[in-house]
Scaffold this motif. Structure first.
Motif, short mmCIF file in Angstrom:
data_model
loop_
_atom_site.label_atom_id
_atom_site.label_comp_id
_atom_site.label_asym_id
_atom_site.label_seq_id
_atom_site.Cartn_x
_atom_site.Cartn_y
_atom_site.Cartn_z
N ILE A 1 4.55 5.99 4.46
CA ILE A 1 5.35 7.46 4.16
C ILE A 1 6.60 7.26 4.48
N GLY A 2 7.69 7.94 3.38
CA GLY A 2 8.73 7.66 3.27
C GLY A 2 9.71 8.82 4.05
N GLN A 3 10.35 8.95 5.02
CA GLN A 3 11.07 9.91 5.62
C GLN A 3 12.27 9.78 6.26
N THR A 4 13.15 10.43 6.00
CA THR A 4 14.42 10.21 6.75
C THR A 4 14.67 10.92 7.85
N THR B 1 7.09 8.59 18.12
CA THR B 1 7.36 7.15 18.13
C THR B 1 6.24 6.32 17.65
N GLY B 2 4.91 6.51 17.91
CA GLY B 2 3.80 6.01 17.46
C GLY B 2 3.53 6.27 15.92
N PHE B 3 3.81 7.50 15.72
CA PHE B 3 3.56 8.04 14.08
C PHE B 3 4.50 7.08 13.20
N TRP B 4 5.78 6.98 13.71
CA TRP B 4 6.86 6.19 12.87
C TRP B 4 6.34 4.95 12.68
N LYS B 5 5.98 4.09 13.69
CA LYS B 5 5.84 2.62 13.76
C LYS B 5 4.47 2.55 12.87
N ASP B 6 3.49 3.24 13.26
CA ASP B 6 2.14 3.33 12.40
C ASP B 6 2.19 3.54 11.15
N ALA B 7 2.97 4.39 10.49
CA ALA B 7 2.80 5.04 9.17
C ALA B 7 3.94 5.08 8.24
N GLU C 1 -3.45 9.17 10.97
CA GLU C 1 -4.58 8.23 10.68
C GLU C 1 -4.63 7.57 9.12
N VAL C 2 -4.61 8.58 8.34
CA VAL C 2 -4.40 8.21 6.98
C VAL C 2 -3.33 7.47 6.55
N ALA C 3 -2.20 7.85 7.08
CA ALA C 3 -1.11 7.03 6.70
C ALA C 3 -0.76 5.76 7.16
N LYS C 4 -1.63 5.54 8.29
CA LYS C 4 -1.58 4.13 9.06
C LYS C 4 -2.49 3.34 8.14
N LYS C 5 -3.56 3.79 7.40
CA LYS C 5 -4.37 3.07 6.44
C LYS C 5 -3.59 2.76 5.07
N LEU C 6 -2.68 3.43 4.91
CA LEU C 6 -1.73 3.46 3.47
C LEU C 6 -0.59 2.61 3.99
N LYS C 7 -0.10 2.55 5.13
CA LYS C 7 0.87 1.60 5.36
C LYS C 7 0.32 0.40 5.47
N ALA C 8 -0.95 0.10 5.97
CA ALA C 8 -1.68 -1.32 5.89
C ALA C 8 -1.59 -1.88 4.47
N LYS C 9 -1.62 -1.11 3.56
CA LYS C 9 -1.87 -1.43 2.08
C LYS C 9 -0.40 -1.63 1.47
N GLY C 10 0.66 -1.50 2.39
CA GLY C 10 2.12 -1.46 1.70
C GLY C 10 2.41 -0.04 1.05
N SER D 1 9.81 4.63 -7.52
CA SER D 1 9.45 3.43 -7.74
C SER D 1 8.16 2.93 -7.19
N GLN D 2 7.19 3.80 -6.40
CA GLN D 2 5.94 3.72 -6.05
C GLN D 2 5.70 2.67 -4.76
N THR D 3 6.96 2.95 -4.11
CA THR D 3 6.63 2.08 -2.54
C THR D 3 6.40 2.93 -1.65
N ILE D 4 6.26 4.30 -1.62
CA ILE D 4 5.71 4.88 -0.65
C ILE D 4 4.90 6.08 -1.20
N ALA D 5 3.95 6.47 -0.25
CA ALA D 5 2.92 7.15 -0.63
C ALA D 5 3.25 8.72 -0.62
N ALA D 6 4.08 9.00 0.30
CA ALA D 6 4.32 10.50 0.62
C ALA D 6 5.77 10.73 1.09
N THR D 7 6.08 11.88 1.08
CA THR D 7 7.64 12.26 1.42
C THR D 7 7.99 13.63 1.52
N LEU D 8 8.19 14.27 2.27
CA LEU D 8 8.83 15.57 2.29
C LEU D 8 10.11 15.80 1.43
#
Length: 435
Positions: A190-193, A238-244, A178-187, A263-270
């Protein structure tokens, strides 16, 4: 902290044990054939200062103390497994090779027994963590010499999460989504491989699966991945990936997320702590949109909880000595030297907590209290599960890890394969390995 010199290394009766005892007694370097060279192959460290320390200071000291030449070679960590496979097949190559996680289990028949070296260090520091033994010991002998554990936690932007309504890091996967969905909406996704890369992909996919109650096998090796719990984890992903998520992460290796975060293009990453350490080393290079140093806006958190609990997997490093080596004694003496406390401590301090040593003895080191942002990594060795759970982290588990079966299960699903089919695919792949 002790300054490492030839004199204090050779005279410290507690620093070097086992095969080095005779050297200490005489104060002379061991007798090797003239021109003896130990070829040491390791990864390109994510903390470059540590490789520089080895090249410029510690390895010259080793050469003086031991009377051998150290040929130090570094490569991308994803290239280590191809290198050892090629070397064993050809019967020639590096004398010491770093491997990731439980990969030593794959080469048990082609590697020298390391029990004497491991036990000599254990006499000084105490028993190794359980995850270390699970990855490096086949139940009969030590296949590799433990080096370090690279703790994996989520690095995240504190201010951005607060702007999305999270005053602390989300506790569960649902809250994180839910939090990451809001973050992605602001560009700010989450960055995850989910790619074929040694560290960040499996250290995310395995604990994520475990947190839902999924697992590859039972303790007896029976494949049980095709379960309701695993399927539910895939459906959520699958939903988490698309949303966040940054959906380009499918193709990332272990460096892409570092660059994206810095470079500040993602908000979080493992990740390991290398992002934070880089921001520390170059504070004026990484500046936020609010004109603050990026290092002041980075925190670390464990992966969220799932229905079955909260778990982690950390990348583990150890060194094998292939049986083709003609320099096995010199290689073992070098390992004893580099693992002696005065030497290893200097390397460990240069890591600033990115690497966690393999025995609980080092949890007491002052490095952990010097920066509270790094303290969560202190007990990484105590908390992680190993690949193959609930079975052993053996050669079969190592083969499944090497083939990225668990990572690919999630990657196939986020690319459109129905969850049930993705899990069935993973079941078939694991059955080929375990049956």
């Amino acid at each position: 902290m002790t300054t490492v010199t030839r004199r204090n290394v050779l005279k410290s009766g507690t620093a070097l044990v086992g095969g080095m005892a005779g050297i200490l007694a005489t104060g002379r370097a061991p007798a090797f054939a003239q021109g003896t060279t130990v070829h040491w192959l390791r990864w390109n460290d994510f903390v470059p200062a540590s490789d520089q320390l080895l090249r410029k200071e510690l390895l010259p000291e080793a050469e003086k103390a031991l009377g051998v030449k150290i040929n130090f070679e570094t490569v991308n960590a994803n290239d280590l497994q191809p290198r050892i496979t090629s070397a064993i097949q050809s019967g020639s190559g590096p004398d010491l090779i770093m491997l990731n996680n439980n990969h030593p289990q794959l080469y048990a028949a082609s590697c020298v027994d390391m029990t004497d070296v491991v036990e000599s260090i254990a006499k000084e520091e105490g028993a190794h963590y359980a995850l270390v033994k699970a990855n490096s010991n086949d139940g009969k002998k030590w296949l590799s010499m433990p080096w370090a554990i690279i703790g994996a936690m989520i690095a995240y932007r504190k201010s951005w999460f607060e702007e999305a309504g999270a005053s602390s890091f989300p506790d569960t996967w649902e809250q994180y989504r839910e939090v990451a969905k809001k973050l992605k909406a602001k560009g700010r996704p989450i960055g995850q491989t989910l790619g074929h890369t040694f560290g960040d992909a499996p250290t995310f996919a395995y604990p994520y699966m475990w947190s839902w109650g999924g697992k590859e096998v039972e303790a007896d090796g029976k494949v049980i991945i095709n379960s309701k719990e695993t399927i539910e984890s895939v459906k959520f992903m699958t939903g988490f990936w698309k949303d966040a998520h940054d959906e380009g992460g499918l193709a990332w290796d272990d460096t892409n997320n570092n660059r994206a975060f810095l470079s500040q293009t993602i908000a979080a990453t493992l990740n390991g702590a290398s992002i934070y350490i880089e921001a520390l080393r170059n504070p004026d290079k990484y500046i936020t949109e609010k004109n603050a140093q990026l290092k002041t806006d980075i925190l670390h958190a464990a992966l969220p909880k799932g229905p079955a609990g909260q778990f982690s997997m950390h990348t583990y490093h150890s060194h094998v000595l292939p049986t083709y080596s003609k320099n096995d004694k010199a290689a073992k003496d070098f390992l004893r030297w580099v693992h002696s406390k005065p030497v290893y401590e200097k390397w460990f301090v240069s890591q600033k907590g990115f690497a966690t040593p393999c025995t609980p003895e080092w949890e007491k080191h002052k490095v952990w209290s010097e920066d509270p942002i790094m303290e969560p990594f202190k007990v990484a060795g105590r908390l992680a599960r190993t690949p193959g759970y609930a079975g052993a982290s053996n050669a079969k588990a190592a083969e499944a890890l090497s083939k990225y079966v668990i990572t690919d299960m999630y990657a196939k699903a986020v690319q459109g394969m129905p969850a049930e089919e993705a899990v069935k695919w993973a079941e078939n792949e694991l059955t080929k390995i375990y049956v």
